[in-house]
Design a protein around this motif. Structure first.
Motif, PDB file in Angstrom:
ATOM      1  N   ILE A  17       0.851  -1.204   0.000  1.00  0.00           N
ATOM      2  CA  ILE A  17       0.000   0.000   0.000  1.00  0.00           C
ATOM      3  C   ILE A  17       0.881   1.246   0.000  1.00  0.00           C
ATOM      4  N   GLY A  18       1.926   1.249   0.832  1.00  0.00           N
ATOM      5  CA  GLY A  18       2.851   2.385   0.871  1.00  0.00           C
ATOM      6  C   GLY A  18       3.555   2.597  -0.455  1.00  0.00           C
ATOM      7  N   LEU A  19       4.014   1.504  -1.066  1.00  0.00           N
ATOM      8  CA  LEU A  19       4.692   1.593  -2.357  1.00  0.00           C
ATOM      9  C   LEU A  19       3.750   2.138  -3.433  1.00  0.00           C
ATOM     10  N   ALA A  20       2.516   1.627  -3.458  1.00  0.00           N
ATOM     11  CA  ALA A  20       1.534   2.111  -4.438  1.00  0.00           C
ATOM     12  C   ALA A  20       1.241   3.592  -4.218  1.00  0.00           C
ATOM     13  N   SER A  21       1.147   4.015  -2.968  1.00  0.00           N
ATOM     14  CA  SER A  21       0.893   5.428  -2.659  1.00  0.00           C
ATOM     15  C   SER A  21       2.023   6.317  -3.146  1.00  0.00           C
ATOM     16  N   VAL A  22       3.245   5.883  -2.894  1.00  0.00           N
ATOM     17  CA  VAL A  22       4.413   6.662  -3.320  1.00  0.00           C
ATOM     18  C   VAL A  22       4.486   6.721  -4.846  1.00  0.00           C
ATOM     19  N   LEU A  23       4.248   5.599  -5.502  1.00  0.00           N
ATOM     20  CA  LEU A  23       4.308   5.577  -6.967  1.00  0.00           C
ATOM     21  C   LEU A  23       3.229   6.459  -7.594  1.00  0.00           C
ATOM     22  N   LEU A  24       2.032   6.468  -7.015  1.00  0.00           N
ATOM     23  CA  LEU A  24       0.970   7.323  -7.545  1.00  0.00           C
ATOM     24  C   LEU A  24       1.333   8.793  -7.363  1.00  0.00           C
ATOM     25  N   MET A  25       1.919   9.132  -6.223  1.00  0.00           N
ATOM     26  CA  MET A  25       2.324  10.519  -5.988  1.00  0.00           C
ATOM     27  C   MET A  25       3.478  10.902  -6.916  1.00  0.00           C
ATOM     28  N   LEU A  26       4.435   9.997  -7.110  1.00  0.00           N
ATOM     29  CA  LEU A  26       5.578  10.291  -7.988  1.00  0.00           C
ATOM     30  C   LEU A  26       5.166  10.424  -9.455  1.00  0.00           C
ATOM     31  N   THR A  27       4.294   9.542  -9.913  1.00  0.00           N
ATOM     32  CA  THR A  27       3.967   9.531 -11.339  1.00  0.00           C
ATOM     33  C   THR A  27       2.889  10.532 -11.725  1.00  0.00           C
ATOM     34  N   ILE A  37     -10.579   8.385  -5.096  1.00  0.00           N
ATOM     35  CA  ILE A  37     -10.359   7.726  -6.387  1.00  0.00           C
ATOM     36  C   ILE A  37     -11.686   7.225  -6.949  1.00  0.00           C
ATOM     37  N   LEU A  38     -12.492   6.616  -6.096  1.00  0.00           N
ATOM     38  CA  LEU A  38     -13.793   6.118  -6.545  1.00  0.00           C
ATOM     39  C   LEU A  38     -14.713   7.269  -6.963  1.00  0.00           C
ATOM     40  N   PRO A  44     -15.568  11.833 -13.488  1.00  0.00           N
ATOM     41  CA  PRO A  44     -14.205  12.242 -13.855  1.00  0.00           C
ATOM     42  C   PRO A  44     -14.124  13.676 -14.366  1.00  0.00           C
ATOM     43  N   ALA A  45     -12.975  14.289 -14.092  1.00  0.00           N
ATOM     44  CA  ALA A  45     -12.726  15.648 -14.586  1.00  0.00           C
ATOM     45  C   ALA A  45     -12.338  15.614 -16.065  1.00  0.00           C
ATOM     46  N   SER A  46     -11.706  14.511 -16.496  1.00  0.00           N
ATOM     47  CA  SER A  46     -11.277  14.369 -17.884  1.00  0.00           C
ATOM     48  C   SER A  46     -11.090  12.886 -18.197  1.00  0.00           C
ATOM     49  N   PRO A  47     -11.004  12.521 -19.485  1.00  0.00           N
ATOM     50  CA  PRO A  47     -10.755  11.109 -19.827  1.00  0.00           C
ATOM     51  C   PRO A  47      -9.433  10.596 -19.250  1.00  0.00           C
ATOM     52  N   ARG A  48      -8.402  11.427 -19.249  1.00  0.00           N
ATOM     53  CA  ARG A  48      -7.109  11.014 -18.677  1.00  0.00           C
ATOM     54  C   ARG A  48      -7.230  10.773 -17.177  1.00  0.00           C
ATOM     55  N   ASP A  49      -8.017  11.611 -16.515  1.00  0.00           N
ATOM     56  CA  ASP A  49      -8.232  11.455 -15.082  1.00  0.00           C
ATOM     57  C   ASP A  49      -8.992  10.161 -14.802  1.00  0.00           C
ATOM     58  N   TRP A  50      -9.930   9.807 -15.671  1.00  0.00           N
ATOM     59  CA  TRP A  50     -10.721   8.599 -15.482  1.00  0.00           C
ATOM     60  C   TRP A  50      -9.870   7.337 -15.679  1.00  0.00           C
ATOM     61  N   SER A  51      -8.943   7.354 -16.648  1.00  0.00           N
ATOM     62  CA  SER A  51      -8.215   6.135 -16.997  1.00  0.00           C
ATOM     63  C   SER A  51      -7.321   5.618 -15.865  1.00  0.00           C
ATOM     64  N   TRP A  52      -6.594   6.487 -15.183  1.00  0.00           N
ATOM     65  CA  TRP A  52      -5.747   5.986 -14.097  1.00  0.00           C
ATOM     66  C   TRP A  52      -6.586   5.487 -12.931  1.00  0.00           C
ATOM     67  N   ARG A  53      -7.732   6.142 -12.697  1.00  0.00           N
ATOM     68  CA  ARG A  53      -8.624   5.695 -11.629  1.00  0.00           C
ATOM     69  C   ARG A  53      -9.214   4.323 -11.969  1.00  0.00           C
ATOM     70  N   ALA A  54      -9.604   4.139 -13.232  1.00  0.00           N
ATOM     71  CA  ALA A  54     -10.149   2.852 -13.667  1.00  0.00           C
ATOM     72  C   ALA A  54      -9.106   1.747 -13.520  1.00  0.00           C
ATOM     73  N   GLY A  59      -7.329  -3.003 -10.564  1.00  0.00           N
ATOM     74  CA  GLY A  59      -6.337  -3.751  -9.793  1.00  0.00           C
ATOM     75  C   GLY A  59      -6.878  -4.194  -8.444  1.00  0.00           C
ATOM     76  N   MET A  60      -7.640  -3.324  -7.800  1.00  0.00           N
ATOM     77  CA  MET A  60      -8.230  -3.677  -6.505  1.00  0.00           C
ATOM     78  C   MET A  60      -9.228  -4.825  -6.637  1.00  0.00           C
ATOM     79  N   VAL A  61      -9.993  -4.802  -7.720  1.00  0.00           N
ATOM     80  CA  VAL A  61     -11.034  -5.808  -7.914  1.00  0.00           C
ATOM     81  C   VAL A  61     -10.450  -7.145  -8.378  1.00  0.00           C
ATOM     82  N   THR A  62      -9.409  -7.110  -9.193  1.00  0.00           N
ATOM     83  CA  THR A  62      -8.865  -8.357  -9.748  1.00  0.00           C
ATOM     84  C   THR A  62      -7.816  -9.024  -8.861  1.00  0.00           C
ATOM     85  N   ALA A  63      -7.368  -8.371  -7.809  1.00  0.00           N
ATOM     86  CA  ALA A  63      -6.337  -8.955  -6.945  1.00  0.00           C
ATOM     87  C   ALA A  63      -6.712 -10.336  -6.396  1.00  0.00           C
ATOM     88  N   PRO A  64      -7.945 -10.559  -5.933  1.00  0.00           N
ATOM     89  CA  PRO A  64      -8.278 -11.913  -5.464  1.00  0.00           C
ATOM     90  C   PRO A  64      -8.123 -12.974  -6.556  1.00  0.00           C
TER      91      PRO A  64
END
Length: 143
Positions: A17-27, A37-38, A44-54, A59-64
């Protein structure tokens, strides 16, 4: 009600979770708060904004499923409360994240890392009411 002690799994999960948080902030320069995020995914504010959230939500849904492919079994999930209690809990969490301007992932992980006074206050409030809730459920109601 038995509380599981899983330090290795908790350490690995927290680190990811920490690594994902740092990577999202860095990128993208964005805070990894699940409710934000949900909400941004739903409006969404824009299509680009929607794509990273999707992608993040996918990833959260497919992890199991990935755990199933890796280990051959689904993760064990034991929910020791009734469906009405889950619904009530979801409503209370929804109210809390609205008034608290974010959730535990946004405030507790990202906000505290930035030493945000608002996030520190929110996290202390989350923890206080979590303790009160557990005490009432286990010792007063007897759940």
């Amino acid at each position: 009600m038995i509380t599981e002690f899983t330090p290795i799994q908790s350490l690995i999960g927290g680190s990811l979770i920490g690594l994902a948080s740092v990577l999202l902030m860095l990128t993208l320069g964005r805070v990894m708060g699940a409710t934000g995020i949900l909400a941004g995914f739903m409006q969404p504010a824009s299509p680009r904004d929607w794509s990273w959230r999707a992608a993040l939500l996918a990833g959260m849904v497919t992890a199991p499923g990935l755990i199933l492919l890796t280990t051959g079994q689904m993760p064990a999930i034991d929910v020791p409360v009734s469906t009405p209690m889950l619904i009530l809990g979801g409503i209370l969490v929804g109210i809390g994240v609205t008034y608290g301007s974010g959730c535990t992932s946004g405030h507790g992980v990202c906000g505290n890392a930035r030493l945000s006074p608002r996030s520190i206050a929110a996290t202390l409030t989350f923890m206080l009411f979590t303790g009160i809730t557990v005490y009432i459920l286990r010792h007063v109601i007897g759940g």
